[in-house]
Design a protein around this motif. Structure first.
Motif, PDB file in Angstrom:
ATOM      1  N   THR A 177      26.315  34.301 -16.739  1.00 27.98           N
ATOM      2  CA  THR A 177      26.964  32.454 -15.940  1.00 27.98           C
ATOM      3  C   THR A 177      26.275  32.164 -14.910  1.00 27.98           C
ATOM      4  O   THR A 177      26.991  30.566 -14.748  1.00 27.98           O
ATOM      5  CB  THR A 177      28.984  32.943 -16.346  1.00 27.98           C
ATOM      6  OG1 THR A 177      28.773  33.617 -15.029  1.00 27.98           O
ATOM      7  CG2 THR A 177      28.913  34.107 -17.145  1.00 27.98           C
ATOM      8  N   SER A 196      25.311  30.597 -18.882  1.00 31.75           N
ATOM      9  CA  SER A 196      24.912  29.679 -17.945  1.00 31.75           C
ATOM     10  C   SER A 196      25.406  28.198 -17.480  1.00 31.75           C
ATOM     11  O   SER A 196      25.279  27.320 -18.989  1.00 31.75           O
ATOM     12  CB  SER A 196      23.817  30.263 -17.043  1.00 31.75           C
ATOM     13  OG  SER A 196      23.258  30.721 -16.598  1.00 31.75           O
ATOM     14  N   ARG A 197      25.144  27.367 -16.792  1.00 33.22           N
ATOM     15  CA  ARG A 197      25.640  25.767 -16.937  1.00 33.22           C
ATOM     16  C   ARG A 197      24.395  25.006 -16.083  1.00 33.22           C
ATOM     17  O   ARG A 197      24.075  23.784 -16.848  1.00 33.22           O
ATOM     18  CB  ARG A 197      26.339  25.224 -16.114  1.00 33.22           C
ATOM     19  CG  ARG A 197      28.223  25.874 -16.695  1.00 33.22           C
ATOM     20  CD  ARG A 197      28.897  25.734 -18.095  1.00 33.22           C
ATOM     21  NE  ARG A 197      30.375  25.770 -17.470  1.00 33.22           N
ATOM     22  CZ  ARG A 197      30.434  25.091 -18.713  1.00 33.22           C
ATOM     23  NH1 ARG A 197      30.593  24.074 -19.906  1.00 33.22           N
ATOM     24  NH2 ARG A 197      31.664  25.794 -19.314  1.00 33.22           N
ATOM     25  N   GLN A 198      23.526  25.471 -15.378  1.00 32.70           N
ATOM     26  CA  GLN A 198      22.781  25.222 -15.110  1.00 32.70           C
ATOM     27  C   GLN A 198      20.802  26.069 -15.805  1.00 32.70           C
ATOM     28  O   GLN A 198      21.590  27.190 -15.131  1.00 32.70           O
ATOM     29  CB  GLN A 198      21.896  25.179 -13.277  1.00 32.70           C
ATOM     30  CG  GLN A 198      23.927  24.416 -13.204  1.00 32.70           C
ATOM     31  CD  GLN A 198      23.478  22.183 -13.395  1.00 32.70           C
ATOM     32  OE1 GLN A 198      21.874  22.586 -13.237  1.00 32.70           O
ATOM     33  NE2 GLN A 198      24.812  21.997 -13.451  1.00 32.70           N
ATOM     34  N   PRO A 216      26.380  23.903 -21.966  1.00 29.74           N
ATOM     35  CA  PRO A 216      25.515  22.930 -19.956  1.00 29.74           C
ATOM     36  C   PRO A 216      25.373  21.955 -19.341  1.00 29.74           C
ATOM     37  O   PRO A 216      25.535  20.866 -20.690  1.00 29.74           O
ATOM     38  CB  PRO A 216      24.319  23.899 -20.509  1.00 29.74           C
ATOM     39  CG  PRO A 216      23.809  23.501 -21.775  1.00 29.74           C
ATOM     40  CD  PRO A 216      24.832  23.573 -22.057  1.00 29.74           C
ATOM     41  N   ASP A 217      25.325  21.956 -18.555  1.00 31.03           N
ATOM     42  CA  ASP A 217      25.279  20.423 -17.607  1.00 31.03           C
ATOM     43  C   ASP A 217      23.906  20.240 -17.410  1.00 31.03           C
ATOM     44  O   ASP A 217      23.768  18.987 -18.205  1.00 31.03           O
ATOM     45  CB  ASP A 217      25.555  20.720 -16.282  1.00 31.03           C
ATOM     46  CG  ASP A 217      27.397  20.830 -16.258  1.00 31.03           C
ATOM     47  OD1 ASP A 217      28.398  20.557 -16.877  1.00 31.03           O
ATOM     48  OD2 ASP A 217      27.952  21.882 -15.413  1.00 31.03           O
ATOM     49  N   ASP A 236      32.767  22.207 -26.963  1.00 30.57           N
ATOM     50  CA  ASP A 236      32.934  23.313 -25.351  1.00 30.57           C
ATOM     51  C   ASP A 236      34.291  24.489 -25.825  1.00 30.57           C
ATOM     52  O   ASP A 236      34.600  24.958 -26.778  1.00 30.57           O
ATOM     53  CB  ASP A 236      32.953  22.166 -24.676  1.00 30.57           C
ATOM     54  CG  ASP A 236      34.090  21.457 -25.332  1.00 30.57           C
ATOM     55  OD1 ASP A 236      35.097  21.754 -25.876  1.00 30.57           O
ATOM     56  OD2 ASP A 236      34.700  20.155 -24.612  1.00 30.57           O
ATOM     57  N   HIS A 267      25.473  16.007 -20.979  1.00 35.32           N
ATOM     58  CA  HIS A 267      24.769  17.301 -21.152  1.00 35.32           C
ATOM     59  C   HIS A 267      23.157  17.340 -21.423  1.00 35.32           C
ATOM     60  O   HIS A 267      23.282  16.660 -22.455  1.00 35.32           O
ATOM     61  CB  HIS A 267      25.626  18.325 -22.438  1.00 35.32           C
ATOM     62  CG  HIS A 267      26.994  18.114 -22.194  1.00 35.32           C
ATOM     63  ND1 HIS A 267      27.816  19.699 -20.869  1.00 35.32           N
ATOM     64  CD2 HIS A 267      28.164  17.883 -23.240  1.00 35.32           C
ATOM     65  CE1 HIS A 267      29.274  19.103 -21.411  1.00 35.32           C
ATOM     66  NE2 HIS A 267      29.496  18.092 -22.550  1.00 35.32           N
TER      67      HIS A 267
END
Length: 284
Positions: A177, A196-198, A216-217, A236, A267
């Motif tokens: 994550t 993971s967001r990045q 993700p971002d 989400d 996103h």
């Protein structure tokens, strides 16, 4: 795995005749020398066989204290399995098999230097065949950087930042994550079932496939020579339909984007290939 073959120099060329060819006796000796080299190499290959670290039924184990909150793994010729675990020190298990003909004994070394775990394989000779694999258990809460020169890398279970770079080998990450930065000069890159967001993932020669289980971002995925596939969640964590700002490009291949898109969305997803198909789709 290391397999090295040392070429024995042929006989030095003699004086060349005016017509441009060496004397017949010189040519005959050269042919005999090459034949001997070929025979010696063939015999050596038969003696050495093909080494596999999986044949090591009695692996070595060692623990290393970690002073900081970031571990760097510096490896030059080994397969690596890196996992986050409930341990207090860095635990390493090592499997190794190797044979050398007309050379020094093959050997492997490990050492911790300022929170840098250094793994080395030495395998040099007329015919050298070595194979090494390391399993590295890392305390939870520690960020990890992996620098691998020759060998595949797998990693799983990380909540902190994870960076992996291989010069020659595939990269596979699962069940993580934390932010991901994954790169290979020659090999495929996979990040599957990650939250993971990045995510940054790239390779010069191979395919890239990302399977995300959390919205993700930012995602950046690219290949110089291979396909790129990014699979994104439909919703989400609150059950709200996810919409993405997508850039998908290829110089040679098809582009298929099937996720909901918004050019001003929060996103951001970038998927690019110089030579290969690009696909951005919803995860099943």
């Amino acid at each position: 795995m290391t397999r090295a073959f040392l070429t024995v120099p042929a006989a030095r060329a003699g004086r060349v005749r005016p017509g441009g060819s060496a004397p017949r006796s010189r040519r005959n000796r050269r042919a005999r020398d090459l034949a001997v080299v070929g025979l010696v190499t063939a015999v050596a290959l038969a003696a050495v066989g093909c080494a596999s670290a999986d044949d090591d039924k009695d692996p070595d184990r060692r623990s290393f204290a970690l002073e900081g909150t970031t571990l760097t793994v510096d490896s030059d010729d080994s397969a690596l399995d890196v996992v986050a675990a409930d341990v207090r020190e860095v635990r390493v298990t090592r499997w190794f098999r190797g044979s050398v003909v007309a050379g020094g004994e093959p050997r492997v070394t490990w050492a911790m230097r300022d929170d840098r775990l250094v793994l080395r394989v030495r395998c040099d000779g007329l015919v050298a065949d070595c194979s090494a694999r390391h399993r590295i258990e890392v305390p939870r809460g520690v960020a990890v950087k992996v620098e691998e020169k020759d060998g595949r890398v797998t990693a799983s279970g990380f909540e902190e930042a994870l960076g992996i770079r291989t010069e020659d080998g595939s990269v596979t990450v699962e069940d993580s994550t934390g932010p991901l930065d994954l790169r290979s000069d020659d090999g495929s890159v996979r990040a599957l079932g990650v939250g993971s967001r990045q995510v940054r993932a790239s390779t010069r020669d191979g395919s890239v496939r990302l399977g995300l289980r959390a919205v993700p971002d930012r995602v950046e995925a690219g290949s110089d020579d291979g396909s790129v596939t990014v699979e994104l969640p439909r919703e989400d964590g609150d059950g709200v339909r996810a919409v993405y700002r997508v850039t998908a490009e290829t110089d040679d291949g098809a582009v298929d984007v099937s996720v909901p898109r918004d050019p001003t969305g929060a996103h951001v997803v970038s998927a690019r290939s110089q030579d290969g198909e690009v696909t951005v789709r919803s995860a099943n």
